[in-house]
Design a protein around this motif. Structure first.
Motif, short mmCIF file in Angstrom:
data_model
loop_
_atom_site.label_atom_id
_atom_site.label_comp_id
_atom_site.label_asym_id
_atom_site.label_seq_id
_atom_site.Cartn_x
_atom_site.Cartn_y
_atom_site.Cartn_z
N GLY A 20 43.19 36.14 42.63
CA GLY A 20 44.51 36.35 42.03
C GLY A 20 44.65 35.70 40.66
O GLY A 20 45.05 36.34 39.69
N TRP A 23 42.24 37.45 38.19
CA TRP A 23 42.56 38.81 37.76
C TRP A 23 43.79 38.86 36.86
O TRP A 23 43.88 39.73 36.00
N GLN A 44 53.42 43.93 35.80
CA GLN A 44 52.35 44.78 36.33
C GLN A 44 51.09 43.97 36.63
O GLN A 44 50.41 44.21 37.64
N LEU A 47 51.59 42.08 39.91
CA LEU A 47 51.44 42.96 41.07
C LEU A 47 49.98 43.32 41.32
O LEU A 47 49.52 43.35 42.46
N ALA A 48 49.26 43.60 40.24
CA ALA A 48 47.84 43.94 40.38
C ALA A 48 47.05 42.76 40.92
O ALA A 48 46.15 42.93 41.76
N LYS A 50 48.12 40.36 42.87
CA LYS A 50 48.42 40.24 44.30
C LYS A 50 47.66 41.28 45.11
O LYS A 50 47.09 40.98 46.16
N LYS A 51 47.64 42.51 44.60
CA LYS A 51 46.96 43.59 45.31
C LYS A 51 45.46 43.30 45.43
O LYS A 51 44.90 43.41 46.53
N TYR A 52 44.84 42.90 44.35
CA TYR A 52 43.41 42.64 44.38
C TYR A 52 43.07 41.40 45.20
O TYR A 52 41.99 41.33 45.81
N SER A 53 43.95 40.42 45.25
CA SER A 53 43.67 39.25 46.08
C SER A 53 43.74 39.59 47.56
O SER A 53 42.95 39.09 48.35
N ILE A 54 44.65 40.48 47.93
CA ILE A 54 44.73 40.91 49.33
C ILE A 54 43.50 41.74 49.69
O ILE A 54 42.94 41.59 50.78
N ILE A 55 43.08 42.61 48.79
CA ILE A 55 41.87 43.41 49.04
C ILE A 55 40.66 42.50 49.17
O ILE A 55 39.81 42.69 50.06
#
Length: 72
Positions: A20, A23, A44, A47-48, A50-55
């Motif tokens: 996170g 990125w 943005q 949000l990106a 957060k998304k990549y850390s969850i993935i």
């Protein structure tokens, strides 16, 4: 038993934080380079990140289960 669960949870949280925080500046720089306004770019990029850390956390957990399955 509780100790190993705690250690695994800390590793997952560590992976999420590294991805996170790693990125966010990359995404922010890309968005600014593409001409997105500063406040929108920050939103943005956040949000990106957060998304990549969850993935990344999901992929890390899948990899660890797969590795553990080799030794059972």
């Amino acid at each position: 038993m509780l100790g190993s669960s705690l250690v695994r949870s800390l590793f997952v949280i560590g992976v999420m934080l590294v991805v996170g925080f790693g990125w966010y500046p990359i995404g922010l720089a890309r968005l600014k380079k593409n001409g997105v306004a500063e406040p929108a770019a920050k939103k943005q990029a956040k949000l990106a990140a957060k998304k990549y850390s969850i993935i990344a956390a999901f992929l890390y957990m899948v990899a660890m289960v797969s590795v553990a399955g080799l030794f059972v």
